[in-house]
Design a protein around this motif. Structure first.
Motif, PDB file in Angstrom:
ATOM      1  N   PRO A 154      -0.018   2.519  10.746  1.00 60.74           N
ATOM      2  CA  PRO A 154       0.425   3.684  11.524  1.00 60.74           C
ATOM      3  C   PRO A 154      -0.353   4.937  11.123  1.00 60.74           C
ATOM      4  N   PRO A 155      -0.564   5.855  12.057  1.00 63.33           N
ATOM      5  CA  PRO A 155      -1.394   7.042  11.781  1.00 63.33           C
ATOM      6  C   PRO A 155      -0.985   7.820  10.535  1.00 63.33           C
ATOM      7  N   ALA A 156       0.301   8.022  10.325  1.00 60.98           N
ATOM      8  CA  ALA A 156       0.750   8.803   9.165  1.00 60.98           C
ATOM      9  C   ALA A 156       0.408   8.093   7.860  1.00 60.98           C
ATOM     10  N   ASP A 157       0.559   6.775   7.856  1.00 62.59           N
ATOM     11  CA  ASP A 157       0.216   6.004   6.663  1.00 62.59           C
ATOM     12  C   ASP A 157      -1.280   6.043   6.410  1.00 62.59           C
ATOM     13  N   LEU A 158      -2.054   5.919   7.477  1.00 58.49           N
ATOM     14  CA  LEU A 158      -3.513   5.937   7.317  1.00 58.49           C
ATOM     15  C   LEU A 158      -3.973   7.268   6.734  1.00 58.49           C
ATOM     16  N   VAL A 159      -3.375   8.349   7.193  1.00 55.90           N
ATOM     17  CA  VAL A 159      -3.698   9.668   6.632  1.00 55.90           C
ATOM     18  C   VAL A 159      -3.357   9.699   5.143  1.00 55.90           C
ATOM     19  N   ALA A 202       0.829  -1.210   0.000  1.00 52.47           N
ATOM     20  CA  ALA A 202       0.000   0.000   0.000  1.00 52.47           C
ATOM     21  C   ALA A 202       0.861   1.257   0.000  1.00 52.47           C
ATOM     22  N   ARG A 203       1.939   1.234   0.753  1.00 47.68           N
ATOM     23  CA  ARG A 203       2.835   2.396   0.767  1.00 47.68           C
ATOM     24  C   ARG A 203       3.424   2.656  -0.619  1.00 47.68           C
TER      25      ARG A 203
END
Length: 383
Positions: free
Chosen positions: A185-190, A130-131
């Motif tokens: 992780p929050p940053a990835d989810l954003v 996904a990243r």
């Protein structure tokens, strides 16, 4: 006390009850699920930036594909391409579509592996993929589809190309599983939600998106299916409600005949495959959007409902030799496979005949034409 808390969470809509059929599906298909998940664990990320075509009007990060049924004009090699409906040109550029299908297969298989085992190793590997697609600057895809289904000499891209991203359906459903499991992780989810927010905005505002929304056949169905999935992931209630209403007031009454068939699909040169495809998409819409307030499985418009659609096609999936319409001009022998409408319908209507038929069909097709028209390959992640 634990059960009281669980009950209160269910009332608040924070815990989603499992389908009663899910346990049986996992029991009956566990070896196949784990085999596909094991394959997916071995795959490294590969995005559209690994492939290019000099006919694309876009850049390295822009998805590009060419219309399947368009061929060189025999009168002149320099002339615009001409159409042969239902006949795919093997020389057209489809590498971006193929790599997106691979991405979809990997993400869906990993999420299904987690659902079957609760082993978060599968989801951690999905995070890497996904990243690469949505976050990493070197490999990410731009959230728009300006250059899909291009036609040499006629168009650099078309709204009809939006159907290519039905492959993101399994991806976004996997992301929902991952979010619920707490592995993003929050940053990835954003970053992931920002990507799908941007793509949802493009799909609903760009002329290409509006054209596809208003398509009267499976393209209009697949637009709703995608918007519904992306809106749910991003928490966009406005577009979720729009899709519920669109199914009720447009898709069902305009596309289905009273006997449950899809006349617009039956007119095509591949009536069998397109009928299966459209019913899969409509059933997936019902699976995604149905809740206590809006049970689309039970909704009827002008004597038309999804139950009729499944009942119409079921006999021809069970015994294709009884199909009373023309055979598809290509890929007739590759269909049917384990069509998701059978499993979703089995769960919605408590119909074990649908389930038994789904269970005996091919769950891991490898033919490109089937894969591109089967965006739901791991239905356990939707149950």
């Amino acid at each position: 006390m634990r059960y009281i808390i669980l009950f209160l969470l269910l009332l608040a809509g924070q815990v989603q009850a499992q389908s009663p059929l899910l346990k049986k599906v996992l029991q009956d298909t566990r070896p196949a699920i784990l085999e596909r998940a094991g394959w997916a664990l071995q795959q490294m990320p590969l995005t559209i930036t690994a492939f290019s075509c000099d006919r694309s009007a876009g850049g390295k990060h822009d998805f590009y594909s060419e219309g399947d049924y368009w061929w060189p004009n025999p009168a002149s090699a320099d002339s615009p391409y001409v159409q042969r409906d239902g006949q795919s040109n093997p020389d057209n550029f489809v590498k971006h579509r193929e790599v997106m299908i691979r991405f979809s297969r990997v993400m869906g298989a990993l999420a299904a592996g987690y659902v079957a085992t609760k082993d978060k190793t599968y989801l951690q590997h999905a995070l890497v993929h996904a990243r690469a697609w949505f976050e990493d600057e070197a490999t990410r895809m731009n959230p728009g589809l300006l250059y899909a289904q291009a036609i040499k000499g006629r168009a650099t891209g078309r709204g009809i190309g939006i159907i290519d991203t039905i492959q993101l359906l399994e991806v976004v459903q996997a992301l929902r599983v991952m979010e619920k499991a707490g592995v993003i992780p929050p940053a990835d989810l954003v970053a992931f939600k920002s990507w799908f927010t941007a793509y949802l905005n493009w799909m609903t505002t760009h002329p290409y998106g509006k054209d596809e929304m208003n398509a009267k056949n499976n393209h209009g169905t697949c637009w709703v299916m995608q918007v519904a999935a992306f809106a749910q992931f991003t928490g966009n209630r406005e577009w979720t409600n729009f899709c519920i209403n669109r199914y009720k007031t447009v898709l069902l009454p305009a596309q289905m005949a009273e006997d449950g068939s899809f006349p617009l699909e039956l007119r095509r040169t591949k009536p069998y495959g397109y009928s299966l495809f459209n019913l899969d998409a409509m059933s997936t819409i019902c699976q995604l959007l149905s809740d206590k307030k809006n049970n689309l499985w039970q909704y009827t418009a002008e004597q038309r409902n999804i139950g009729k659609g499944i009942a119409f096609l079921y006999p021809y999936v069970k015994d294709k030799s009884t199909w009373p319409y023309p055979k598809d001009v290509m890929y007739w022998s590759e269909w049917p496979v384990a069509q998701p409408f059978l499993l979703f319908g089995a769960a919605a209507f408590n119909n074990m005949d649908y389930y038994r038929l789904w269970l005996m069909l091919n769950h891991d097709p490898q033919v490109d034409e089937v894969l591109r028209n089967l965006p739901v390959r791991n239905p356990v992640i939707y149950l």
